[in-house]
Scaffold this motif. Structure first.
Motif, PDB file in Angstrom:
ATOM      1  N   UNK A 614      15.924 -12.510  29.056  1.00 40.65           N
ATOM      2  CA  UNK A 614      14.720 -11.411  30.034  1.00 40.65           C
ATOM      3  C   UNK A 614      14.879 -10.126  29.034  1.00 40.65           C
ATOM      4  N   UNK A 615      15.800  -9.582  28.336  1.00 38.51           N
ATOM      5  CA  UNK A 615      15.391  -8.362  27.562  1.00 38.51           C
ATOM      6  C   UNK A 615      16.329  -8.141  26.327  1.00 38.51           C
ATOM      7  N   UNK A 616      16.515  -7.566  26.060  1.00 37.01           N
ATOM      8  CA  UNK A 616      17.292  -6.533  24.710  1.00 37.01           C
ATOM      9  C   UNK A 616      18.489  -7.912  24.675  1.00 37.01           C
ATOM     10  N   UNK A 617      19.524  -7.940  23.373  1.00 41.05           N
ATOM     11  CA  UNK A 617      20.596  -8.486  23.249  1.00 41.05           C
ATOM     12  C   UNK A 617      21.256  -6.763  22.404  1.00 41.05           C
ATOM     13  N   UNK A 618      22.769  -6.857  23.340  1.00 37.91           N
ATOM     14  CA  UNK A 618      23.808  -5.746  23.120  1.00 37.91           C
ATOM     15  C   UNK A 618      24.092  -6.948  21.369  1.00 37.91           C
ATOM     16  N   UNK A 619      24.915  -7.981  22.654  1.00 37.03           N
ATOM     17  CA  UNK A 619      25.945  -8.089  21.469  1.00 37.03           C
ATOM     18  C   UNK A 619      26.395  -9.823  21.707  1.00 37.03           C
ATOM     19  N   UNK A 631      27.774 -12.950  25.876  1.00 39.55           N
ATOM     20  CA  UNK A 631      26.360 -11.895  25.461  1.00 39.55           C
ATOM     21  C   UNK A 631      26.099 -10.979  26.649  1.00 39.55           C
ATOM     22  N   UNK A 632      26.021  -9.931  25.948  1.00 40.07           N
ATOM     23  CA  UNK A 632      25.723  -8.687  26.539  1.00 40.07           C
ATOM     24  C   UNK A 632      24.842  -8.096  26.171  1.00 40.07           C
ATOM     25  N   UNK A 633      23.749  -8.099  27.217  1.00 37.10           N
ATOM     26  CA  UNK A 633      22.054  -8.044  27.350  1.00 37.10           C
ATOM     27  C   UNK A 633      21.639  -6.555  28.244  1.00 37.10           C
ATOM     28  N   UNK A 634      20.764  -6.444  28.491  1.00 35.13           N
ATOM     29  CA  UNK A 634      19.519  -5.672  29.430  1.00 35.13           C
ATOM     30  C   UNK A 634      18.771  -6.717  30.289  1.00 35.13           C
ATOM     31  N   UNK A 635      19.136  -6.150  31.579  1.00 33.44           N
ATOM     32  CA  UNK A 635      17.831  -6.764  32.573  1.00 33.44           C
ATOM     33  C   UNK A 635      16.909  -6.612  32.331  1.00 33.44           C
ATOM     34  N   UNK A 636      16.208  -7.212  33.345  1.00 36.98           N
ATOM     35  CA  UNK A 636      14.626  -6.435  33.762  1.00 36.98           C
ATOM     36  C   UNK A 636      14.950  -5.109  34.079  1.00 36.98           C
ATOM     37  N   UNK A 637      13.792  -4.879  35.026  1.00 33.87           N
ATOM     38  CA  UNK A 637      13.619  -3.331  35.770  1.00 33.87           C
ATOM     39  C   UNK A 637      14.774  -3.734  37.095  1.00 33.87           C
ATOM     40  N   UNK A 638      15.969  -2.430  36.399  1.00 29.53           N
ATOM     41  CA  UNK A 638      15.825  -0.872  36.059  1.00 29.53           C
ATOM     42  C   UNK A 638      16.889  -1.046  35.089  1.00 29.53           C
ATOM     43  N   UNK A 639      16.958  -2.527  34.319  1.00 35.64           N
ATOM     44  CA  UNK A 639      17.142  -1.971  32.618  1.00 35.64           C
ATOM     45  C   UNK A 639      18.625  -2.017  32.708  1.00 35.64           C
ATOM     46  N   UNK A 640      19.652  -2.059  33.813  1.00 39.09           N
ATOM     47  CA  UNK A 640      21.159  -2.311  33.637  1.00 39.09           C
ATOM     48  C   UNK A 640      21.761  -3.068  32.683  1.00 39.09           C
ATOM     49  N   UNK A 641      22.464  -3.028  31.976  1.00 37.37           N
ATOM     50  CA  UNK A 641      22.815  -3.569  30.750  1.00 37.37           C
ATOM     51  C   UNK A 641      23.775  -4.470  31.829  1.00 37.37           C
ATOM     52  N   UNK A 658      26.909 -10.286  35.564  1.00 40.83           N
ATOM     53  CA  UNK A 658      28.010  -9.088  35.950  1.00 40.83           C
ATOM     54  C   UNK A 658      27.310  -7.362  35.356  1.00 40.83           C
ATOM     55  N   UNK A 659      27.029  -7.087  35.976  1.00 39.20           N
ATOM     56  CA  UNK A 659      26.141  -5.698  36.087  1.00 39.20           C
ATOM     57  C   UNK A 659      27.126  -4.527  35.530  1.00 39.20           C
ATOM     58  N   UNK A 660      27.247  -3.894  34.421  1.00 39.08           N
ATOM     59  CA  UNK A 660      28.357  -2.905  33.711  1.00 39.08           C
ATOM     60  C   UNK A 660      27.962  -1.541  33.831  1.00 39.08           C
ATOM     61  N   UNK A 661      26.939  -1.613  35.234  1.00 40.03           N
ATOM     62  CA  UNK A 661      25.955   0.237  34.435  1.00 40.03           C
ATOM     63  C   UNK A 661      25.161   0.737  33.629  1.00 40.03           C
ATOM     64  N   UNK A 662      26.042   1.565  33.060  1.00 40.37           N
ATOM     65  CA  UNK A 662      25.855   2.268  31.922  1.00 40.37           C
ATOM     66  C   UNK A 662      26.435   2.167  30.575  1.00 40.37           C
ATOM     67  N   UNK A 663      27.286   0.798  31.243  1.00 42.54           N
ATOM     68  CA  UNK A 663      27.696   0.805  29.794  1.00 42.54           C
ATOM     69  C   UNK A 663      27.486  -0.667  28.907  1.00 42.54           C
ATOM     70  N   UNK A 664      26.693  -0.492  27.792  1.00 44.17           N
ATOM     71  CA  UNK A 664      26.097  -0.935  26.795  1.00 44.17           C
ATOM     72  C   UNK A 664      28.275  -1.980  26.253  1.00 44.17           C
TER      73      UNK A 664
END
Length: 793
Positions: A614-619, A631-641, A658-664
């Motif tokens: 649903x949002x950007x893909x980091x890798x 795939x490493x990506x960003x979730x919708x709000x609250x926009x967590x990696x 798996x929610x990674x917290x502040x880890x991108x």
């Protein structure tokens, strides 16, 4: 009329504050100076002149305890402590502030290149073991400088002459004194061994004396020379005549009779800055003159036998070739010229900025180091032979077989003595580049090592450390080496928009320059090693034939203005690619869900796959078998990696995201067997099991990690940390495999050999290091080569 009294604009409170600040600053400066003085001074006290101590660099402080002194011995091999006792009288102890750091001014290398003897101005002698990197220290009680050092022909003993008016012989292995102190009237200017190594000759106050080592008794009359002659002595080949030399005079004397054996040589020069040099056959002596020239005299007749060889500046160094056919002169402006002594005519012209020069290959060639640029030149043709290379260190000498140059340097930062060998033919050191190493890796069979620097790429033989490619390969500025799956091809990025493919066996270029897309691309070889694919952030850019470099397809598709891709990945077999695109909404409107597309690399057609991000893909990355997509990506709000792995057949996730917290997760890497996946996010590393999503290896990732790589068997992972250390960890048990590996500078790359026994690291100092993973020992190609050379130096 009285003048008005001056009144300050500052109040008394303000003046008090200013005075307090000044006093505080002065106090702080005083405390800082005191701390620096006490920190820079070692706590070593003077002990008996015959006490030897074994150290591991840097040296540990020792203390004088009693009249009979015990010294701890630290061995670098077994780290066991021993005690060396000596009954010599202890000298008065000196305070800590009087003990300077060790700065060796004189050094001499043993014939087998395994030992180095150094001396400083305070009379400290050290015997360095080049195998263990430790040293045996011999402390002098008088704190007088060592004037001269000499090692016996067999390398078992060495002699030292000091300003304390004594000379002494020591055992090279134990550091114990063999001879008693041999006293002289003045300081000892020079000392040499006879051919048998059982006798020494000393020069002191214009007197030459012949001594027995064991007893310290004089064996022949004293040779007295009234004028001059206080620089050095040389012994004839038959051991009967000793030549006494200074910068402007020379004379030969019979040792047994103390009578002149040759005519005295007197130059008319008023001064000379160059030491006189005797030819190898001892029939001629070269002198530097005060008119920027040099000249040769006959040792028997004492008369000049050559014209003056003119130089642009005062002569600094004179060198006879090994066959005495040529004469080399270097002046104080670092100009170098060579003369033919048969015709007295110059050859090769003048070389400027010459730091060092050596005759090699039976005087047919000369090795010249010009401003750290080292090359071999043919004397007859005056043309360079082979390639030149950057050498930043001073060359000590050459081996007798003239195949290697020998380095000898004291590293003040590490307080160790370092030696090294340069191959004269290739102008290389084992696994060393002139600049920082950007990448270092093994070939597929593990028999060769590839190192990539800022301007140089080389392929080395792992067993010998010698380069397999005959010359320096293309400079690689933004290099990331990529081997084809069959191990026969090597891709090197030679610029940000150019690449080339090379043959691994020969180092020859297989293709012309491949023009890369404008934006940074991920490059892949297909499983059959026949194609090269550039997958880019915005498009699947190009496909090349890996054998010819011909472009097979360019721009599989072009998106319209509404869609852009965020990340792309190509399957290992090169048959299809996965792209991620999204539709940027108009301002103020809600963003629609992005799409994942699978593109057929042959037809150029795509189909949507049911994986919603649903949002950007980091890798994004395929597993080695192409069955899974991470795939490493960003979730919708609250926009967590977040991070997840999908099955490419069913397009279902293997576990809950798996929610990674502040880890991108900016970088993803699968293990070779596809069992583990490692996420790299700006120095933080996380390892997950692909099947379950369980996080692994907590301890291994506690420190800030810069580089990592999985072993070929996927059971361990090597990590380099910000404190210049590297360690290998077992992924399942989270325990270290082998000790911590320390490096002097930043580690730029890590790689594990296919057999899992060796770890390869590349550093900013241009050195690639090969480590035994279990023992933690670094493979030293120099020492291996020294053992093979034996007595060649």
């Amino acid at each position: 009329m009285t003048k008005p009294r001056y009144r300050s604009r500052l109040t008394p409170a303000q003046w008090g504050m200013i005075i307090a600040i000044v006093i505080s600053v002065l106090t702080f400066v005083g405390v800082l100076n005191w701390a620096q003085q006490h920190e820079s001074q070692p706590s070593t006290q003077a002990v008996s002149p015959t006490i030897s101590q074994q150290h591991k660099a840097p040296a540990k402080p020792t203390q004088a305890v009693s009249q009979t002194i015990s010294a701890q011995t630290v061995s670098l091999r077994d780290a066991q402590q021993k005690t060396v006792q000596n009954t010599a009288t202890q000298s008065p102890a000196k305070s800590d502030n009087q003990q300077p750091d060790y700065h060796p001014l004189k050094r001499v290398l043993s014939p087998d290149m395994k030992k180095v003897v150094t001396a400083d101005v305070h009379g400290k002698l050290r015997i360095w073991d080049m195998d263990t990197e430790g040293f045996t220290e011999i402390l002098s009680s008088d704190n007088k400088a060592i004037e001269c050092l000499c090692i016996s022909p067999d390398g078992q003993t060495f002699a030292a002459g000091s300003w304390d008016k004594t000379a002494r012989v020591w055992d090279m292995n134990s550091g114990q004194a063999i001879s008693p102190p041999i006293k002289h009237d003045e300081h000892v200017a020079d000392v040499i061994f006879t051919a048998s190594g059982q006798r020494i000759l000393t020069l002191s106050d214009r007197k030459v004396q012949y001594w027995d080592i064991q007893t310290g008794k004089r064996l022949a009359p004293v040779i007295e020379v009234n004028n001059y002659f206080n620089d050095e002595i040389q012994l004839s080949a038959d051991g009967k005549i000793v030549y006494i030399l200074d910068k402007m005079h020379a004379w030969g004397w019979d040792i047994q009779t103390a009578q002149p054996a040759t005519q005295q040589i007197k130059t008319k020069s008023r001064r000379s800055a160059c030491r006189s040099v005797m030819s190898h056959d001892q029939t001629r002596i070269g002198f530097g003159l005060d008119n920027n020239s040099a000249r040769i005299w006959d040792t028997k007749t004492g008369k000049p036998i050559s014209p003056e060889f003119q130089m642009p500046a005062m002569v600094l160094k004179i060198v006879f070739s090994p066959d005495d056919r040529y004469l080399m002169l270097i002046d104080y402006d670092y100009n170098m010229r060579i003369w033919d002594l048969r015709t007295f005519k110059p050859v090769m012209g003048t070389f400027e900025k010459t730091q060092q020069a050596f005759f090699i290959h039976q005087s047919k060639q000369v090795l010249i180091n010009q401003k750290h640029q080292c090359a071999v030149w043919d004397i007859q043709t005056g043309k360079p032979v082979g390639t030149a290379n950057q050498i930043d260190r001073k060359i000590y000498g050459l081996t007798a077989d003239e195949k290697y140059m020998v380095e000898l340097e004291y590293l003040f930062t590490k307080k160790t003595m370092e030696t090294g060998l340069w191959d004269i033919n290739t102008m290389t050191r084992p696994l060393t580049l002139p600049s920082s190493i950007n990448a270092a890796c093994f070939t597929h069979d593990g028999k060769q090592i590839l190192t990539v620097g800022y301007k140089t790429t080389r392929l080395w033989d792992r067993q010998t450390g010698k380069p397999d490619w005959p010359q320096q390969i293309v400079p690689t500025y933004y290099s990331r080496p990529l081997f084809s799956p069959d191990g026969q091809k090597l891709l090197l990025e030679i610029h940000e928009d150019k690449a080339q493919i090379y043959d691994v066996k020969t180092g020859k270029q297989l293709t012309s320059e491949l023009l890369l897309p404008a934006h940074k691309s991920d490059l892949f070889f297909t499983n059959d090693s026949e194609k090269l694919i550039a997958a880019q952030q915005r498009i699947i850019a190009k496909v090349w034939d890996a054998n010819t470099g011909k472009v097979l397809r360019e721009h599989l598709h072009a998106y319209d203005k509404e869609y852009v891709t965020n990340r792309a990945a190509v399957s290992p077999d090169g048959k299809y690619a996965i792209t991620h695109r999204f539709n940027p909404p108009p301002f103020g409107e809600r963003r629609t869900s992005p799409k994942l597309e699978r593109w057929d690399m042959t037809t150029g057609r795509y189909t949507l796959i049911p994986i919603e991000i649903q949002r950007y893909i980091d890798s994004i990355r395929f597993s080695p078998d192409g069955m899974h997509l991470a795939i490493g990506y960003e979730t919708p709000r609250p926009y967590l990696p977040a991070f997840c792995v999908w099955d490419m057949n069913s397009f279902k996730p293997l576990f809950e995201p798996i929610i990674l917290g502040k880890f991108h997760a900016h970088q993803l890497q699968f293990s070779e067997n596809g069992q583990w996946v490692c996420l790299n996010g700006s120095g933080a590393i996380r390892i997950f099991e692909v099947a379950t999503g369980q996080q692994m290896a907590i301890k291994a990732t506690e420190k800030s990690c810069e580089k990592f790589t999985f072993s070929p068997d996927s059971q361990s992972i090597a990590m380099s940390y910000w404190n210049n250390t590297v360690r290998v960890w077992d992924v399942q048990t989270d325990t270290p495999v082998g000790p911590q590996l320390k490096h002097p500078v930043d580690v730029t790359s890590v790689a594990i050999s296919p057999d899992g026994k060796w770890l390869l690291t590349g550093c900013d100092d241009g050195q690639a290091r090969l480590w035994d993973i279990k023992t933690g020992k670094c493979r030293d190609y120099y020492k291996d080569l020294v053992l093979k050379l034996g007595q060649s130096f």
